[in-house]
Design a protein around this motif. Structure first.
Motif, PDB file in Angstrom:
ATOM      1  N   PHE A  11      43.429  32.808  28.780  1.00  0.00           N
ATOM      2  CA  PHE A  11      44.638  33.174  28.860  1.00  0.00           C
ATOM      3  C   PHE A  11      45.173  34.508  29.058  1.00  0.00           C
ATOM      4  CE2 PHE A  11      46.555  28.993  26.707  1.00  0.00           C
ATOM      5  CZ  PHE A  11      45.900  28.421  27.677  1.00  0.00           C
ATOM      6  N   PRO A  12      44.404  35.441  28.345  1.00  0.00           N
ATOM      7  CA  PRO A  12      44.611  36.959  28.497  1.00  0.00           C
ATOM      8  C   PRO A  12      44.447  37.471  29.914  1.00  0.00           C
ATOM      9  CG  PRO A  12      43.678  36.575  26.479  1.00  0.00           C
ATOM     10  CD  PRO A  12      43.588  35.248  27.464  1.00  0.00           C
ATOM     11  N   GLU A  18      51.375  43.855  33.974  1.00  0.00           N
ATOM     12  CA  GLU A  18      52.499  44.544  33.349  1.00  0.00           C
ATOM     13  C   GLU A  18      52.342  44.481  31.885  1.00  0.00           C
ATOM     14  OE1 GLU A  18      56.263  41.391  33.764  1.00  0.00           O
ATOM     15  OE2 GLU A  18      56.070  42.880  35.049  1.00  0.00           O
ATOM     16  N   THR A  19      51.720  43.426  31.425  1.00  0.00           N
ATOM     17  CA  THR A  19      51.372  43.364  29.942  1.00  0.00           C
ATOM     18  C   THR A  19      50.281  44.172  29.313  1.00  0.00           C
ATOM     19  OG1 THR A  19      49.894  41.510  30.179  1.00  0.00           O
ATOM     20  CG2 THR A  19      52.083  40.851  30.086  1.00  0.00           C
ATOM     21  N   LEU A  20      49.555  44.772  29.973  1.00  0.00           N
ATOM     22  CA  LEU A  20      48.796  45.978  29.606  1.00  0.00           C
ATOM     23  C   LEU A  20      49.415  47.164  28.831  1.00  0.00           C
ATOM     24  CD1 LEU A  20      46.246  46.122  32.657  1.00  0.00           C
ATOM     25  CD2 LEU A  20      45.922  45.269  30.454  1.00  0.00           C
ATOM     26  N   LYS A  21      49.044  47.400  27.562  1.00  0.00           N
ATOM     27  CA  LYS A  21      49.789  48.338  26.793  1.00  0.00           C
ATOM     28  C   LYS A  21      49.395  49.752  27.021  1.00  0.00           C
ATOM     29  CE  LYS A  21      49.911  45.188  23.026  1.00  0.00           C
ATOM     30  NZ  LYS A  21      49.369  44.742  21.549  1.00  0.00           N
ATOM     31  N   LYS A  39      48.167  39.545  38.347  1.00  0.00           N
ATOM     32  CA  LYS A  39      47.507  38.998  37.022  1.00  0.00           C
ATOM     33  C   LYS A  39      46.266  40.046  36.716  1.00  0.00           C
ATOM     34  CE  LYS A  39      46.583  34.895  38.971  1.00  0.00           C
ATOM     35  NZ  LYS A  39      46.291  33.584  38.934  1.00  0.00           N
ATOM     36  N   ILE A  40      45.851  40.273  35.666  1.00  0.00           N
ATOM     37  CA  ILE A  40      44.857  41.155  34.983  1.00  0.00           C
ATOM     38  C   ILE A  40      43.745  40.624  35.680  1.00  0.00           C
ATOM     39  CG2 ILE A  40      43.591  41.591  32.881  1.00  0.00           C
ATOM     40  CD1 ILE A  40      46.086  41.441  31.381  1.00  0.00           C
ATOM     41  N   ALA A 181      37.848  40.243  28.746  1.00  0.00           N
ATOM     42  CA  ALA A 181      36.793  39.363  29.363  1.00  0.00           C
ATOM     43  C   ALA A 181      35.456  39.275  28.556  1.00  0.00           C
ATOM     44  CB  ALA A 181      36.218  40.114  30.840  1.00  0.00           C
ATOM     45  N   LYS A 182      35.380  39.780  27.419  1.00  0.00           N
ATOM     46  CA  LYS A 182      34.386  40.012  26.399  1.00  0.00           C
ATOM     47  C   LYS A 182      33.975  38.575  25.911  1.00  0.00           C
ATOM     48  CE  LYS A 182      34.376  44.830  24.721  1.00  0.00           C
ATOM     49  NZ  LYS A 182      34.666  45.614  23.577  1.00  0.00           N
TER      50      LYS A 182
END
Length: 700
Positions: A11-12, A18-21, A39-40, A181-182
């Motif tokens: 999901f992440p 834009e959700t990246l801090k 998307k990321i 992705a880890k």
């Protein structure tokens, strides 16, 4: 059926950038633009276009032996600094030395201003340049204090389309994104990972985005190659899983098994009054076999002009009608639809119903009512057939003629008129997308090679416009004296800077050949104007017809034996072959003259040479596929290279085979993708947006 949701660990990666801090909203918008998606995962799959390596330290004494422009890294001390006075635009100059010599370096701007102090030990990089036998470094690429060498970009990735974004912003965003992705589980088989030496998905992304600095160049190149191969294998595997699932669902989708008794087909043959060719007989048998299957048929009927595709299609339609269903054939133009309608009136034992945009409201209303009630069983139409108001009682077979003239969404709309219906596509030169479906084993194909007896041959020649135009116009005068009829095709209606056009050529040929001799037809005319020009050409009132690609399909004038195609390098091979099919319909030999303008660096002449040597539409379509790509068989693009995001070229047959075998094994063991590995594969398909297998095969 769409693919079920992936595990939560994915999901992440599917969240928006834009959700990246670690980045600002403005940076997020710029990154979305650079990544080509919101998307990321889009950011992570936008791989660097260049890796710059600065991890080899040079000595000043060695610089004079290097080539101009070589990127070097030096470590040493700043001896003295000379700064510009006031607001001068002069550079800051400083003396730099190591234990082998010293050089003078100039730097513009104030980016490194605070570090340029006498006595500072620094590491710097830049390109070697020579000026009046003096070595210098220009421009200065990077400079850090030697005590801060851990922050020197020894190895640096560069991304495309990142204007207004600093490498620091990109690096921050990527480091945060990589963390998501880890924990991604493995979707490939363990034995394949071991055999190929693939890193994990996370390791592959990290290797390419944030290259490891301590590796030697050869080790780093190997790591890059393995990482790239891994990600390409991921993308092809996702693609093949989607295609194989589509086939898996199609074979389990409830279809309309159509078995006829042959009575209507016998009447068709009697009305046809010709003996079918061996190819036609084989094609009818192959199509009938697929129609009888319990899952929906997906079949391509390929054959050049005059090979008898329409008779085979009518036979298939009557099989559907014998089985108690409706059958419809859709053509891309009014002219071709009328042609099919008139043919059906002559040879079909079932009265055809016509529906086109030109029907009167009363006739249209009657046709729609007959189609809905089932009274109309043999239906012929244009694009009007996939409009919402056309409701079938029970459509068993949808036939799409000249399928390259319809978009994927249009073909899906027609196929979806009756869920589970069968689809037959017809074309002299199938679109690259369909060639790809046949190449990858996802669509049946029947081919008609035999031409009707008594037809003349078509000879195709190539001519450079600048050298041959005047000569060709004179040769047309001689052809007119021999009562020949001639098409002259242009790529556009009005002339632009680089494209010749029909209206200008029409005026030119009128003045050269005679005003009563030349006519024109193009898409901006009314239907009445078009029909008037075509009728005049058909009746011989005009001998030369200047046209755009409007005549590509459905125009059958056997007396036309010469075609000139101007700016031929601007057309696709398949389209040129379709246009060429307007001649060669009579007993005499025909001639197709391809006029081309060779531009620097183009392969236009090489492409056109295939048309000179081949009249095989499928061979030409396959070459078009190689040159243009197969589009997205898991999407709606019908052609185009690349169809994959990460594969730099069309994927190798070896990679396709590997992925196909892997997908087939997965579906044998876990067709619903509910195992742990199945979960991971669903996640993979979401990452590469291959989540709608049900839409792939129903459009062809």
């Amino acid at each position: 059926m769409p693919i079920a949701q992936p595990p939560k660990s994915f999901f992440p990666l599917l969240n928006k950038i834009e959700t990246l801090k670690t980045i600002t909203p403005k940076e997020a918008k710029l990154l979305e633009k650079a990544a080509g998606g919101e998307k990321i995962i889009d950011l992570l799959l936008s791989l660097p276009t260049k890796i710059t390596q600065r991890d080899q330290l040079f000595k000043i004494r060695d610089l004079s032996s290097l080539a101009e422009g070589t990127l070097v890294t030096l470590e040493g001390k700043i001896l003295s600094v000379r700064r510009p006075y006031g607001r001068s635009r002069s550079p800051t100059r400083f003396n730099f030395l190591d234990n082998t010599g010293k050089i003078n370096i100039s730097v513009f701007g104030k980016y490194y201003y605070s570090l340029l102090q006498s006595g500072n030990e620094v590491i710097l990089s830049g390109k070697v340049h020579f000026f009046k036998n003096t070595v210098t470094i220009s421009p200065l690429d990077h400079l850090v204090l030697a005590s801060n060498k851990l922050h020197f970009p020894w190895v640096e990735a560069t991304w495309a389309s990142t204007s207004n974004l600093t490498s620091k912003s990109i690096s921050k965003a990527l480091k945060e994104a990589l963390n998501f992705a880890k924990e991604i589980p493995e979707w490939h088989d363990k034995s394949l990972i071991k055999k190929k030496g693939y890193p994990t998905f996370y390791e592959a992304l990290r290797t390419l985005h944030i290259p490891v600095e301590h590796l030697h160049n050869k080790e780093r190149e190997t790591a890059f190659q393995r990482a790239r191969e891994r990600l390409e294998a991921d993308e092809i595997f996702a693609h093949q899983m989607c295609v194989f699932l589509a086939q898996f669902y199609a074979y389990r989708r409830k279809g309309k098994s159509l078995r006829g008794n042959g009575l209507l087909q016998q009447k068709l043959l009697k009305n046809f009054k010709h003996t079918p060719t061996a190819d036609q007989t084989t094609a009818i048998s192959e199509i009938n076999k697929e129609l009888a299957a319990p899952y929906p048929m997906q079949h391509l009927l390929q054959g050049d002009v005059g090979s008898g595709k329409t008779f085979v299609a009518f036979s298939a339609m009557l099989t559907a009608i014998e089985a108690g269903k409706q059958a419809a054939i859709m053509a891309p133009t009014e002219i071709l639809a009328q042609q099919h309608f008139q043919s059906a009136l002559k040879i079909s034992p079932i009265k055809p119903t016509l529906i086109t945009g030109k029907l009167t409201s009363e006739n249209r209303k009657e046709a729609l009512a007959d189609i809905k009630s089932g009274k109309a069983r043999f239906i012929v139409g244009t694009h009007a057939l996939f409009q919402k108001e056309v409701l079938f009682q029970d459509l068993g077979l949808a036939v799409i003629d000249e399928q390259h003239r319809f978009g994927v969404d249009q073909r899906i709309s027609f196929s979806n008129k009756s869920p589970g219906s069968n689809l037959l596509l017809m074309s002299a030169t199938p679109i690259p997308r369909s060639v790809q479906l046949t190449r990858w084993g996802q669509m049946g194909v029947s081919r008609l090679f035999t031409k009707p007896s008594g037809r003349g041959i078509i000879k195709t020649t190539l001519h450079h416009t600048d050298h041959s135009l005047t000569e060709i116009k004179h040769s047309l005068k001689r052809a007119l004296d021999a009562d020949k009829r001639i098409y002259w095709v242009c790529p556009a209606v009005k002339e632009s800077k680089h494209i010749s056009a029909a209206e200008e050529r029409y005026e030119d040929l009128k003045s050269f050949l005679g005003i009563e001799t030349v006519g024109i037809v193009h898409g901006q005319q009314s239907k009445e104007e078009q029909e008037k020009s075509l009728t005049a050409f058909r009746n011989g009132k005009i001998k030369v017809l200047v046209s755009t690609t409007l005549i590509e399909v459905g125009v059958d004038i056997p007396e036309a034996s010469i075609m000139v195609i101007e700016d031929a390098q601007r057309f696709g091979l398949s389209q040129l072959h379709q246009l060429r099919g307007r001649i060669g319909r009579g007993k005499e030999d025909s001639y197709c003259l391809l006029l081309y303008q060779e531009t620097e660096g183009s392969n236009g002449l090489q492409r056109l040479s295939l048309l000179r040597s081949s009249l095989d539409g499928f061979k030409i379509a396959e070459e078009d596929y190689k040159q243009r790509g197969g589009g997205e068989i898991t999407g709606t693009r019908q052609s185009g290279i690349p169809i994959f995001r990460l594969c730099q070229n069309s994927p190798s047959d070896l990679l396709i085979t590997q992925s196909s075998q892997e997908a087939a094994l997965v579906l044998q063991k876990d067709p619903k993708l509910i195992s742990l590995r199945g979960d991971a594969i669903r996640g993979l398909m979401y990452l590469f947006e291959k989540t709608a297998p049900e839409t792939i095969l129903i459009s062809g």
